[in-house]
Design a protein around this motif. Sequence first.
Motif, PDB file in Angstrom:
ATOM      1  N   THR A 114      40.339  36.658  29.439  1.00  0.00           N
ATOM      2  CA  THR A 114      39.722  36.135  30.256  1.00  0.00           C
ATOM      3  C   THR A 114      39.044  37.273  31.372  1.00  0.00           C
ATOM      4  OG1 THR A 114      42.163  36.649  31.005  1.00  0.00           O
ATOM      5  CG2 THR A 114      41.944  34.756  30.790  1.00  0.00           C
ATOM      6  N   HIS A 115      38.426  38.359  30.867  1.00  0.00           N
ATOM      7  CA  HIS A 115      38.403  38.701  31.485  1.00  0.00           C
ATOM      8  C   HIS A 115      36.894  38.108  31.661  1.00  0.00           C
ATOM      9  CE1 HIS A 115      37.755  42.744  33.933  1.00  0.00           C
ATOM     10  NE2 HIS A 115      36.500  43.072  33.426  1.00  0.00           N
ATOM     11  N   THR A 116      36.350  38.918  32.972  1.00  0.00           N
ATOM     12  CA  THR A 116      34.649  38.825  32.701  1.00  0.00           C
ATOM     13  C   THR A 116      33.916  39.534  33.911  1.00  0.00           C
ATOM     14  OG1 THR A 116      34.268  36.923  34.463  1.00  0.00           O
ATOM     15  CG2 THR A 116      34.898  36.543  32.493  1.00  0.00           C
ATOM     16  N   ILE A 118      30.605  40.123  36.022  1.00  0.00           N
ATOM     17  CA  ILE A 118      29.130  39.743  36.552  1.00  0.00           C
ATOM     18  C   ILE A 118      28.369  40.448  37.136  1.00  0.00           C
ATOM     19  CG2 ILE A 118      28.936  38.200  38.871  1.00  0.00           C
ATOM     20  CD1 ILE A 118      31.480  37.021  38.620  1.00  0.00           C
ATOM     21  N   ARG A 128      27.440  35.886  33.764  1.00  0.00           N
ATOM     22  CA  ARG A 128      28.272  36.097  33.296  1.00  0.00           C
ATOM     23  C   ARG A 128      29.029  36.499  32.054  1.00  0.00           C
ATOM     24  NH1 ARG A 128      33.179  34.520  36.545  1.00  0.00           N
ATOM     25  NH2 ARG A 128      32.459  33.138  38.089  1.00  0.00           N
ATOM     26  N   LEU A 129      29.549  38.054  31.769  1.00  0.00           N
ATOM     27  CA  LEU A 129      29.909  37.982  30.314  1.00  0.00           C
ATOM     28  C   LEU A 129      31.211  37.863  30.057  1.00  0.00           C
ATOM     29  CD1 LEU A 129      26.892  40.993  30.243  1.00  0.00           C
ATOM     30  CD2 LEU A 129      26.746  38.553  29.594  1.00  0.00           C
ATOM     31  N   THR A 130      31.262  37.793  28.814  1.00  0.00           N
ATOM     32  CA  THR A 130      33.122  37.803  28.651  1.00  0.00           C
ATOM     33  C   THR A 130      33.037  39.036  27.841  1.00  0.00           C
ATOM     34  OG1 THR A 130      32.811  36.450  26.343  1.00  0.00           O
ATOM     35  CG2 THR A 130      33.254  35.422  28.571  1.00  0.00           C
ATOM     36  N   ASP A 133      31.128  38.542  24.667  1.00  0.00           N
ATOM     37  CA  ASP A 133      29.458  38.426  24.674  1.00  0.00           C
ATOM     38  C   ASP A 133      28.960  39.709  24.457  1.00  0.00           C
ATOM     39  OD1 ASP A 133      29.229  35.674  25.405  1.00  0.00           O
ATOM     40  OD2 ASP A 133      29.613  36.024  27.377  1.00  0.00           O
ATOM     41  N   ARG A 256      34.587  44.525  36.343  1.00  0.00           N
ATOM     42  CA  ARG A 256      34.553  43.625  37.295  1.00  0.00           C
ATOM     43  C   ARG A 256      33.428  42.903  37.175  1.00  0.00           C
ATOM     44  NH1 ARG A 256      38.287  40.918  41.796  1.00  0.00           N
ATOM     45  NH2 ARG A 256      37.531  42.275  43.366  1.00  0.00           N
TER      46      ARG A 256
END
Length: 416
Positions: A114-116, A118, A128-130, A133, A256
């Motif tokens: 769930t961490h992204t 920005i 916004r990258l996971t 990604d 983050r």
Amino acid sequence: MFSGLTRRGLLSGGAIMSGLLLSGGRARADAPPGAIEYPVQPDPTKEQGRLILDDGGYGSRSQFESEIRWRYPTDSLDSSWSMTPLASGHGIITPSGLHFERHHGGIPTIDPATHTLIIHGLVDKPLRLTMADLRRMPSVSRIHFIECSGNGLTEWEKPTLKTVQGTHGLTSTSEWTGVLLSTVLKEAGIQDSAAWILAEGSDAAVMTRSVPIDVAMNDAILAYAQNGEALRPEQGYPLRLLLPGLEGNTHIKWLRRLEVSDKPFMTREETSKYTDLMPDGTARLFTLEMDAKSVITFPSGAMKLPRPGFYEISGLAWSGRGKIVKVEVSADGGKTWTEAALQEPVLNKSHTRFRMPWIWDGNEAVLQSRCTDETGYVQPTLPELVRVRGTKSVYHLNAIQSWHVAANGEVTNVHA
């Protein structure tokens, strides 16, 4: 032999008997951190060893190794730091479990699913990258040191801590793997007016630091792995910013957000903290690069040489500006110097191991090391540094360290 009696030394005489009192395959609970204690075999050639994967499948270190990080005794347990046992190290890589820590709001537990990250501000295409990604992007692996700018903060005015872990233990070197920050910024399309980036972490302190855009576009890494495996939680899992050569506080953990701007953000950590107060009352801001520094790790404080004779002096040197090109060692408090050998590999912005043979004649000695980096910068003495910087700031102490060897072999921290 050199550090005096240890828990292992005291227990070794009864290890075999203790092992015989245990049933086969069961481990004792009082093993050092990271280890499992097994019965010692009287003769391992006469019986089978323990079973494969008996440790659960991840692996553990030997029960006879007990080095741990040492926490500086601050009042707060969640805003504190722990230090690497440099005297026990081999080569240049710090084991992940012994890498120093600095925390301002404890260690968060973050689900990478769930961490992204920005990226926004002065960019053409906010992102916004996971974590998925980021892992799909081209990766790099680089070996670099990180050093807290408060490394040695107790040592400015008088020798205070006894060991090299206490005086210099806020630095470690690892192999870091991730995506070049420049790759992500190019994908976002940074605008011509961009000059700074704000990096923000997901910890309770919401740690933030401003980073010059040229640094971000050079060798900065969005790191998700350390020493061949995922980052440890205390090192920023699942994502940290790695800024080779810059002070450790800028290597934002649990990263983050990155905001691109035309000016620095003047956060708490670069105004009231992590600035260098000069003798005239002014403050140096954004003293980001860590100057060249070295320290002898053997022999060093709290050790005791058992007898006169041959020893190999060894230590570490590093610079935030590039490679180390020379290390010199003195046994007479800086009166004379001898060039030490640099152990390969000698890498950019990384710890470099140096070694020099030494015959101790049993008389008092003062051991020092000084390094030179590829820019020509030479590590200063403490008086030289104090003349310029004064003693109103605790940050960026890179002066020559002195270890006094007494006639009885005891090694102590001194100012010389």
